[in-house]
Write a protein that holds these residues in place. Structure first.
Motif, PDB file in Angstrom:
ATOM      1  N   HIS A   1       0.815  -1.210   0.000  1.00  0.00           N
ATOM      2  CA  HIS A   1       0.000   0.000   0.000  1.00  0.00           C
ATOM      3  C   HIS A   1       0.854   1.267   0.000  1.00  0.00           C
ATOM      4  O   HIS A   1       0.442   2.292  -0.547  1.00  0.00           O
TER       5      HIS A   1
ATOM      6  N   GLU B   1       1.658   1.996  -3.581  1.00  0.00           N
ATOM      7  CA  GLU B   1       0.447   2.417  -4.293  1.00  0.00           C
ATOM      8  C   GLU B   1       0.057   3.852  -3.944  1.00  0.00           C
ATOM      9  O   GLU B   1      -0.438   4.595  -4.801  1.00  0.00           O
ATOM     10  N   GLU B   2       0.291   4.239  -2.693  1.00  0.00           N
ATOM     11  CA  GLU B   2      -0.046   5.600  -2.274  1.00  0.00           C
ATOM     12  C   GLU B   2       0.962   6.631  -2.784  1.00  0.00           C
ATOM     13  O   GLU B   2       0.594   7.767  -3.107  1.00  0.00           O
ATOM     14  N   LEU B   3       2.246   6.247  -2.859  1.00  0.00           N
ATOM     15  CA  LEU B   3       3.284   7.196  -3.238  1.00  0.00           C
ATOM     16  C   LEU B   3       3.478   7.321  -4.749  1.00  0.00           C
ATOM     17  O   LEU B   3       3.907   8.370  -5.235  1.00  0.00           O
TER      18      LEU B   3
END
Length: 275
Positions: free
Chosen positions: A138, A141-143
């Motif tokens: 995650h 995926e967030e960065l």
């Protein structure tokens, strides 16, 4: 306590510092592969257990980590890190010909160790993965969509239920406490996809351990990767209440005992020197 020494070699992107712990006559080689932002010096207690169990223990500080050269935590291609790891393994096998090699990778080190096993599994007798970054992460995926990496320090309470672990982490000058580098995030994404696409580890005995309460590398995300790589001999253990660093958890003795029991089972069933 096992004595340790450092050595240096020319890695793919600059000088890499490696460490070796040894005491007496070993019956196997254990190669430790550390995680993102940290260094191998945090694994002295793990090495002590393994040395008492009969191992000679070694491993590198990855490029850009710990005492190795390079811009801090910058990794542009994890194939380079795997190549550096291979240099360490080859050196250990040269120093201890005929001994089986067990690789133990934590977090991002689990991703690196898995990729090594996919490429060079014949050199290994067994693989141990601790809270490995596999399948999806995650954090990546967030960065990945962001233009600027946020400079938010890690919540050290996510590492372990033992508050001393968080305090030591915060005070360790060899640990990176700054933001991710965007090229490293891209490289992590590429490495995750590459490992998934390469697939099964085949007959390699593999032990997957994870804290059920790990919020840094979530077990449900790692499960995706485990299913992609699982081979013919997968053992797994999830520890209720444990957080990300199971080797530093309040039940660390139980975890390390499970690891050495797995190694005993592998060495008794199919001792081999690798190819």
């Amino acid at each position: 306590m096992a004595t340790s020494r450092e050595w240096e070699f020319a890695g793919t992107r600059g000088a890499v510092t490696a460490r070796i712990w040894a005491d007496g006559e070993p019956r196997y080689v254990a190669v430790l592969v550390h995680g993102y932002g940290e260094h191998l010096g945090r694994y002295g207690h793990v090495a002590d257990v393994l040395v008492r169990h009969g191992a000679v223990v070694c491993g590198p500080d990855h490029a850009g980590h710990g005492r190795s050269a390079g811009e801090r935590v910058l990794v542009e291609d994890f194939e380079d890190v795997v190549a550096d790891l291979r240099t360490v393994v080859d050196a250990a096998r040269g120093d201890h010909p005929g001994l089986p090699v067990v690789m133990i990778g934590h977090s991002m080190g689990g991703l690196i160790a898995t990729r090594y096993a996919q490429l060079h599994g014949g050199a290994l007798a067994a693989l141990v993965l601790s809270g490995p970054v596999l399948g999806r992460w995650h954090v990546v995926e967030e960065l990945l969509p962001l233009g600027t990496m946020p400079d938010e320090p890690i919540d050290t309470s996510t590492l372990s239920r033992d508050p001393a672990v968080g305090r030591a982490y915060t005070g360790d000058p060899l640990i990176w406490h700054g933001p991710f580098k965007k090229p490293t995030v891209r490289a992590l994404d590429a490495a995750l996809r590459r490992v998934d696409e390469h697939g099964s580890l085949g007959p390699l005995p593999t032990f997957y351990v994870h804290g059920e309460a790990d919020e840094l590398v979530r077990p449900r995300d790692t499960r995706v990767g485990i299913e992609a790589i699982r081979g013919d001999d997968l053992t797994e253990r999830l520890y209720p209440g444990a957080r990300h660093e199971v080797f530093n958890e309040t039940n660390r003795d139980e975890v390390l005992s499970d690891v050495t029991a797995f190694i005993d089972r592998v060495l008794a069933a199919a001792p081999r020197s690798g190819t």
